[in-house]
Design a protein around this motif. Structure first.
Motif, PDB file in Angstrom:
ATOM      1  N   LYS A 252      -3.131   1.572  15.086  1.00  0.00           N
ATOM      2  CA  LYS A 252      -3.200   0.255  15.696  1.00  0.00           C
ATOM      3  C   LYS A 252      -3.851  -0.756  14.753  1.00  0.00           C
ATOM      4  CE  LYS A 252      -4.688  -2.275  19.810  1.00  0.00           C
ATOM      5  NZ  LYS A 252      -5.340  -2.222  21.144  1.00  0.00           N
ATOM      6  N   LEU A 253      -3.186  -1.900  14.586  1.00  0.00           N
ATOM      7  CA  LEU A 253      -3.585  -3.033  13.750  1.00  0.00           C
ATOM      8  C   LEU A 253      -3.583  -2.731  12.248  1.00  0.00           C
ATOM      9  CD1 LEU A 253      -6.321  -4.880  15.838  1.00  0.00           C
ATOM     10  CD2 LEU A 253      -3.865  -5.305  15.712  1.00  0.00           C
ATOM     11  N   THR A 254      -2.941  -1.640  11.845  1.00  0.00           N
ATOM     12  CA  THR A 254      -2.629  -1.471  10.421  1.00  0.00           C
ATOM     13  C   THR A 254      -1.625  -2.556  10.026  1.00  0.00           C
ATOM     14  OG1 THR A 254      -3.012   0.918  10.370  1.00  0.00           O
ATOM     15  CG2 THR A 254      -1.493   0.037   8.720  1.00  0.00           C
ATOM     16  N   THR A 255      -1.811  -3.116   8.825  1.00  0.00           N
ATOM     17  CA  THR A 255      -0.878  -4.097   8.282  1.00  0.00           C
ATOM     18  C   THR A 255      -0.178  -3.503   7.068  1.00  0.00           C
ATOM     19  OG1 THR A 255      -2.115  -6.024   9.034  1.00  0.00           O
ATOM     20  CG2 THR A 255      -0.653  -6.351   7.164  1.00  0.00           C
ATOM     21  N   VAL A 256       1.126  -3.654   7.013  1.00  0.00           N
ATOM     22  CA  VAL A 256       1.913  -3.219   5.860  1.00  0.00           C
ATOM     23  C   VAL A 256       2.635  -4.448   5.308  1.00  0.00           C
ATOM     24  CG1 VAL A 256       3.741  -1.711   5.011  1.00  0.00           C
ATOM     25  CG2 VAL A 256       2.220  -0.913   6.845  1.00  0.00           C
ATOM     26  N   TYR A 257       2.280  -4.828   4.086  1.00  0.00           N
ATOM     27  CA  TYR A 257       2.935  -5.957   3.429  1.00  0.00           C
ATOM     28  C   TYR A 257       4.156  -5.447   2.680  1.00  0.00           C
ATOM     29  CZ  TYR A 257       3.762  -9.600  -0.095  1.00  0.00           C
ATOM     30  OH  TYR A 257       4.342 -10.540  -0.908  1.00  0.00           O
ATOM     31  N   VAL A 258       5.303  -6.048   2.978  1.00  0.00           N
ATOM     32  CA  VAL A 258       6.567  -5.670   2.341  1.00  0.00           C
ATOM     33  C   VAL A 258       6.982  -6.799   1.409  1.00  0.00           C
ATOM     34  CG1 VAL A 258       8.956  -4.957   2.729  1.00  0.00           C
ATOM     35  CG2 VAL A 258       7.198  -4.416   4.439  1.00  0.00           C
ATOM     36  N   GLU A 259       7.152  -6.467   0.148  1.00  0.00           N
ATOM     37  CA  GLU A 259       7.563  -7.479  -0.835  1.00  0.00           C
ATOM     38  C   GLU A 259       9.081  -7.605  -0.815  1.00  0.00           C
ATOM     39  OE1 GLU A 259       7.460 -10.256  -2.389  1.00  0.00           O
ATOM     40  OE2 GLU A 259       5.576  -9.748  -3.424  1.00  0.00           O
ATOM     41  N   ALA A 260       9.576  -8.728  -1.330  1.00  0.00           N
ATOM     42  CA  ALA A 260      11.018  -8.946  -1.409  1.00  0.00           C
ATOM     43  C   ALA A 260      11.667  -7.818  -2.208  1.00  0.00           C
ATOM     44  CB  ALA A 260      11.309 -10.296  -2.061  1.00  0.00           C
ATOM     45  N   GLY A 261      12.750  -7.286  -1.705  1.00  0.00           N
ATOM     46  CA  GLY A 261      13.461  -6.201  -2.375  1.00  0.00           C
ATOM     47  C   GLY A 261      13.002  -4.814  -1.971  1.00  0.00           C
ATOM     48  N   GLU A 262      11.891  -4.714  -1.246  1.00  0.00           N
ATOM     49  CA  GLU A 262      11.408  -3.416  -0.784  1.00  0.00           C
ATOM     50  C   GLU A 262      11.992  -3.072   0.585  1.00  0.00           C
ATOM     51  OE1 GLU A 262       7.014  -2.964  -2.875  1.00  0.00           O
ATOM     52  OE2 GLU A 262       7.137  -3.751  -0.827  1.00  0.00           O
ATOM     53  N   GLN A 263      11.992  -1.773   0.886  1.00  0.00           N
ATOM     54  CA  GLN A 263      12.434  -1.280   2.180  1.00  0.00           C
ATOM     55  C   GLN A 263      11.466  -0.188   2.606  1.00  0.00           C
ATOM     56  OE1 GLN A 263      16.510   0.008   2.201  1.00  0.00           O
ATOM     57  NE2 GLN A 263      16.724  -0.260   4.406  1.00  0.00           N
TER      58      GLN A 263
END
Length: 300
Positions: A252-263
């Motif tokens: 709960k409330l973990t943040t995952v930053y996804v950069e452009a081009g990532e999946q």
């Protein structure tokens, strides 16, 4: 992919810069280079009942608000848990008030390419301006003899101190804030992904970045791509970046930053709900167009 667990971060207690009210803040993530037009600042704020107030104002960046609990007021709109607000750049909003409430705040450089100043720049300018004037209820007033406007929005004064030039606002692409009750949106099955459902809230500006939520059943897996923040509202499991096979846990409330081009692939061990707040990528952000300063003055 970058993973941050909010329960591992320090909690800072302070009054919002230049605005009344006390808050506890967890600064989750910022962009690595404040000079980039796609810079961002992401945090969770917990406000007490000490009289939060922010006057009607506008910014030259865009931002999201998501209410975790309690209620907050933006002008004529009262937002409670589950409401999502998108504040376009150049649009007036507020005043802001509210009692005890918690919100997610993601501020980011918008489509005009003006970016957003960094946290350290903001703090240094705030302290410097306190020596030449005062902040009260979101307004900066210079001391007698200081060459500056008689009063300014606090962020506007801080921005101009950092850049040493007048802030000229981008022409708004919307007439006002976009407020969405996410609980009113239906869950729609994701084609080809059994056990995965989506709520789509829309795509914003000509850059076409958007926001949505995913509900993922245990044993299923949701693939998420496009630049943005994934915030776990409930559930736990494993997340991995598909190209590099980098892996980590989420809760709960973990943040995952996804950069452009990532999946990235979320695989929960218990039902999970993920809020995705999209960000414009660098190649979507246009060069700053010519802005009519007279139109800005008229709008104010």
């Amino acid at each position: 992919m970058k993973i941050v667990h909010i329960d591992e971060l320090p909690v800072e207690e302070r009054a919002p810069r230049g605005r009344p009210g006390m808050a506890k803040r967890s600064l989750i993530m910022t962009g690595e280079d404040s000079s980039r037009p796609d810079n961002f600042s992401f945090r969770i704020m917990h406000f007490d009942d000490s009289g939060r107030f922010s006057p009607k104002h506008r910014h030259n960046f865009a931002q999201y608000y998501y209410v975790l609990d309690g209620e907050t007021v933006f002008g004529d709109a009262t937002l409670s848990a589950g409401w999502l607000g998108y504040m376009p750049e150049g649009v007036f909003y507020g005043p802001q008030t509210g009692g005890i409430h918690s919100i997610i705040v993601l501020q980011h450089g918008g489509p005009s390419g003006q970016g957003i100043i960094g946290y350290d720049q903001h703090s240094e300018a705030f302290e410097a301006l306190k020596k030449t004037g005062s902040f009260e209820k979101g307004i900066y007033r210079p001391s007698a003899g200081v060459q500056a406007p008689a009063e300014q929005d606090s962020y506007e004064a801080i921005w101009e101190h950092v850049h040493q030039r007048q802030l000229v606002y981008p022409t708004p692409q919307y007439s006002g804030p976009v407020n969405m009750d996410t609980n009113a949106f239906p869950w729609t099955p994701v084609e080809g992904a059994a056990g995965v459902f989506i709520r789509s809230y829309g795509a914003f500006t000509h850059c076409r970045y958007g926001a949505c939520s995913y509900r993922i059943e245990p044993g299923a897996a949701a693939s998420i791509s496009g630049r943005g923040m994934c915030i776990v509202l409930r559930g736990e499991g494993v997340v991995r970046e598909e190209a590099s096979l980098e892996e980590g846990v989420f809760r709960k409330l973990t943040t995952v930053y996804v950069e452009a081009g990532e999946q990235v692939l979320f695989s929960p061990t218990q039902e999970a709900e993920i809020l995705f707040l999209g960000l414009p990528s660098l190649d979507q952000i246009s060069e700053l167009p010519a802005i009519d300063s007279d139109a800005n003055a008229a709008a104010a």
